[in-house]
Design a protein around this motif. Structure first.
Motif, PDB file in Angstrom:
ATOM      1  N   THR A 133       1.675  77.958  84.196  1.00 52.94           N
ATOM      2  CA  THR A 133       2.832  77.186  84.649  1.00 52.94           C
ATOM      3  C   THR A 133       4.042  77.555  83.810  1.00 52.94           C
ATOM      4  O   THR A 133       3.926  78.223  82.784  1.00 52.94           O
ATOM      5  N   THR A 134       5.205  77.097  84.225  1.00 52.41           N
ATOM      6  CA  THR A 134       6.435  77.329  83.460  1.00 52.41           C
ATOM      7  C   THR A 134       6.804  76.108  82.627  1.00 52.41           C
ATOM      8  O   THR A 134       7.863  76.069  82.014  1.00 52.41           O
ATOM      9  N   ALA A 135       5.939  75.122  82.588  1.00 49.80           N
ATOM     10  CA  ALA A 135       6.227  73.885  81.856  1.00 49.80           C
ATOM     11  C   ALA A 135       6.141  74.100  80.351  1.00 49.80           C
ATOM     12  O   ALA A 135       5.326  74.885  79.864  1.00 49.80           O
ATOM     13  N   SER A 140       2.945  68.473  72.915  1.00 48.49           N
ATOM     14  CA  SER A 140       1.686  68.055  73.531  1.00 48.49           C
ATOM     15  C   SER A 140       0.558  68.077  72.500  1.00 48.49           C
ATOM     16  O   SER A 140       0.551  68.894  71.589  1.00 48.49           O
ATOM     17  N   ALA A 141      -0.392  67.180  72.658  1.00 55.12           N
ATOM     18  CA  ALA A 141      -1.531  67.142  71.748  1.00 55.12           C
ATOM     19  C   ALA A 141      -2.442  68.339  72.000  1.00 55.12           C
ATOM     20  O   ALA A 141      -2.584  68.799  73.132  1.00 55.12           O
ATOM     21  N   ASN A 142      -3.035  68.855  70.929  1.00 57.74           N
ATOM     22  CA  ASN A 142      -3.985  69.954  71.058  1.00 57.74           C
ATOM     23  C   ASN A 142      -5.363  69.387  71.380  1.00 57.74           C
ATOM     24  O   ASN A 142      -6.012  68.785  70.518  1.00 57.74           O
ATOM     25  N   ASN A 143      -5.823  69.595  72.602  1.00 54.29           N
ATOM     26  CA  ASN A 143      -7.118  69.080  73.028  1.00 54.29           C
ATOM     27  C   ASN A 143      -8.186  70.163  73.124  1.00 54.29           C
ATOM     28  O   ASN A 143      -9.361  69.856  73.302  1.00 54.29           O
ATOM     29  N   PHE A 144      -7.742  71.422  72.988  1.00 54.50           N
ATOM     30  CA  PHE A 144      -8.669  72.546  73.109  1.00 54.50           C
ATOM     31  C   PHE A 144      -8.346  73.605  72.060  1.00 54.50           C
ATOM     32  O   PHE A 144      -7.237  73.648  71.528  1.00 54.50           O
ATOM     33  N   ILE A 145      -9.324  74.441  71.788  1.00 51.06           N
ATOM     34  CA  ILE A 145      -9.151  75.558  70.859  1.00 51.06           C
ATOM     35  C   ILE A 145      -9.405  76.853  71.616  1.00 51.06           C
ATOM     36  O   ILE A 145     -10.444  77.027  72.257  1.00 51.06           O
ATOM     37  N   LEU A 146      -8.439  77.755  71.529  1.00 51.23           N
ATOM     38  CA  LEU A 146      -8.551  79.064  72.156  1.00 51.23           C
ATOM     39  C   LEU A 146      -8.905  80.067  71.070  1.00 51.23           C
ATOM     40  O   LEU A 146      -8.146  80.254  70.115  1.00 51.23           O
ATOM     41  N   GLU A 147     -10.065  80.697  71.168  1.00 51.26           N
ATOM     42  CA  GLU A 147     -10.544  81.626  70.143  1.00 51.26           C
ATOM     43  C   GLU A 147     -10.547  83.055  70.666  1.00 51.26           C
ATOM     44  O   GLU A 147     -10.879  83.296  71.812  1.00 51.26           O
ATOM     45  N   ILE A 175       2.448  84.888  65.515  1.00 50.89           N
ATOM     46  CA  ILE A 175       3.366  84.070  66.315  1.00 50.89           C
ATOM     47  C   ILE A 175       2.761  83.900  67.701  1.00 50.89           C
ATOM     48  O   ILE A 175       2.465  84.877  68.381  1.00 50.89           O
ATOM     49  N   VAL A 176       2.558  82.665  68.105  1.00 50.38           N
ATOM     50  CA  VAL A 176       2.015  82.363  69.428  1.00 50.38           C
ATOM     51  C   VAL A 176       3.180  82.036  70.351  1.00 50.38           C
ATOM     52  O   VAL A 176       4.003  81.180  70.053  1.00 50.38           O
ATOM     53  N   PHE A 177       3.240  82.748  71.464  1.00 47.65           N
ATOM     54  CA  PHE A 177       4.385  82.646  72.369  1.00 47.65           C
ATOM     55  C   PHE A 177       3.918  82.203  73.748  1.00 47.65           C
ATOM     56  O   PHE A 177       3.151  82.896  74.406  1.00 47.65           O
ATOM     57  N   ASN A 178       4.362  81.032  74.170  1.00 47.20           N
ATOM     58  CA  ASN A 178       3.970  80.478  75.472  1.00 47.20           C
ATOM     59  C   ASN A 178       4.977  80.891  76.540  1.00 47.20           C
ATOM     60  O   ASN A 178       6.119  80.457  76.525  1.00 47.20           O
ATOM     61  N   GLU A 179       4.526  81.732  77.464  1.00 49.51           N
ATOM     62  CA  GLU A 179       5.410  82.196  78.540  1.00 49.51           C
ATOM     63  C   GLU A 179       4.574  82.544  79.765  1.00 49.51           C
ATOM     64  O   GLU A 179       3.556  83.239  79.656  1.00 49.51           O
ATOM     65  N   ASP A 180       4.983  82.062  80.928  1.00 47.96           N
ATOM     66  CA  ASP A 180       4.309  82.397  82.174  1.00 47.96           C
ATOM     67  C   ASP A 180       4.335  83.914  82.379  1.00 47.96           C
ATOM     68  O   ASP A 180       5.357  84.568  82.134  1.00 47.96           O
ATOM     69  N   LYS A 181       3.221  84.495  82.829  1.00 46.99           N
ATOM     70  CA  LYS A 181       3.115  85.948  82.987  1.00 46.99           C
ATOM     71  C   LYS A 181       4.174  86.505  83.929  1.00 46.99           C
ATOM     72  O   LYS A 181       4.705  87.596  83.719  1.00 46.99           O
TER      73      LYS A 181
END
Length: 230
Positions: A133-135, A140-147, A175-181
């Motif tokens: 999504t583009t949101a 937001s709370a971290n509810n999951f871990i991405l490994e 650096i973690v970058f959140n961006e829609d593909k």
């Protein structure tokens, strides 16, 4: 008169034969189109199934965060590595293996790219994540871990060159970058790299990397610094 009747009968018979041939040709063409259509649908189905299989094999699903580790992932896209412990780190012996755990808000987040933004002795990588999504996910709370596990020598810059080297390295900036593909542009990596290479402390909290609104306007990210451990 009889001759005229025979002539008319012959012409009528010829007309019926022509019409019959055209109908058969039309039916043949229609059948060929149906076969072609079915073939295309079958090919698409096979392609889709293959893609799903590839995704299932290559892309890991996030796992639910444990209550015992929730206090370590209080910031969006935070990476935990401190004097008290290291969930994320690189192997100080092989100087190549990088293990990363990223706190994400929902189960739809996936890693879809990683780039080397190092220069000289300042080492850094950008990990691209998205939930499709583009949101914004900031706050937001971290509810999951991405490994995920990466090999340094396979992490290249935006031009496909300069593989990451961890030789003589004590710290690696992640650096973690959140961006829609669909919205991602390689220029965004250059924007983040410019910020990263500036003198002074880099801000790893979930923030906006915007520099020039007219050219690039990447979304938000986070991250942290990891160290080498055996």
């Amino acid at each position: 008169m009889k001759f005229l009747n025979k002539l008319l009968l012959s012409l009528f018979t010829l007309f019926l034969i022509v019409i019959s041939c055209k109908n058969k040709e039309k039916e043949k063409t229609s059948t060929q189109q149906d076969i072609k259509k079915d073939s295309i649908i079958e090919i698409k189905a096979r392609t889709t199934n293959s893609l799903k299989q590839k995704i299932a094999i290559d892309i890991k699903d996030p796992r639910a965060i444990l209550q015992s580790e929730r206090h370590r992932y209080t910031g969006t896209f935070k990476i935990y590595s401190s004097k008290d412990g290291h969930d994320s780190y690189f192997d100080s012996e092989d100087k190549n293996t990088i293990k990363v755990k990223i706190g994400v808000p929902n189960i739809n987040f996936r890693i879809y790219g990683v780039y080397n933004i190092s220069q000289g002795n300042k080492k850094g990588i950008v990990i691209l994540v998205t939930d499709g999504t583009t949101a914004s996910a900031c706050g937001s709370a971290n509810n999951f871990i991405l490994e995920e596990t990466f090999l340094a020598n396979t992490i290249l810059d935006v031009h496909g060159n300069s593989p990451l080297s961890l030789e003589n390295t004590t710290n690696l900036n992640v650096i973690v970058f959140n961006e829609d593909k669909n919205s991602f542009k390689k220029e965004y990596i250059n924007v983040i790299k410019k910020r990263f290479l500036r003198p002074g402390k880099f801000d790893y909290t979930c923030r906006d990397y915007r520099i020039n609104k007219a050219i690039v306007q990447p979304k938000q990210g986070g991250g942290g610094i990891i160290v080498g451990i055996p």
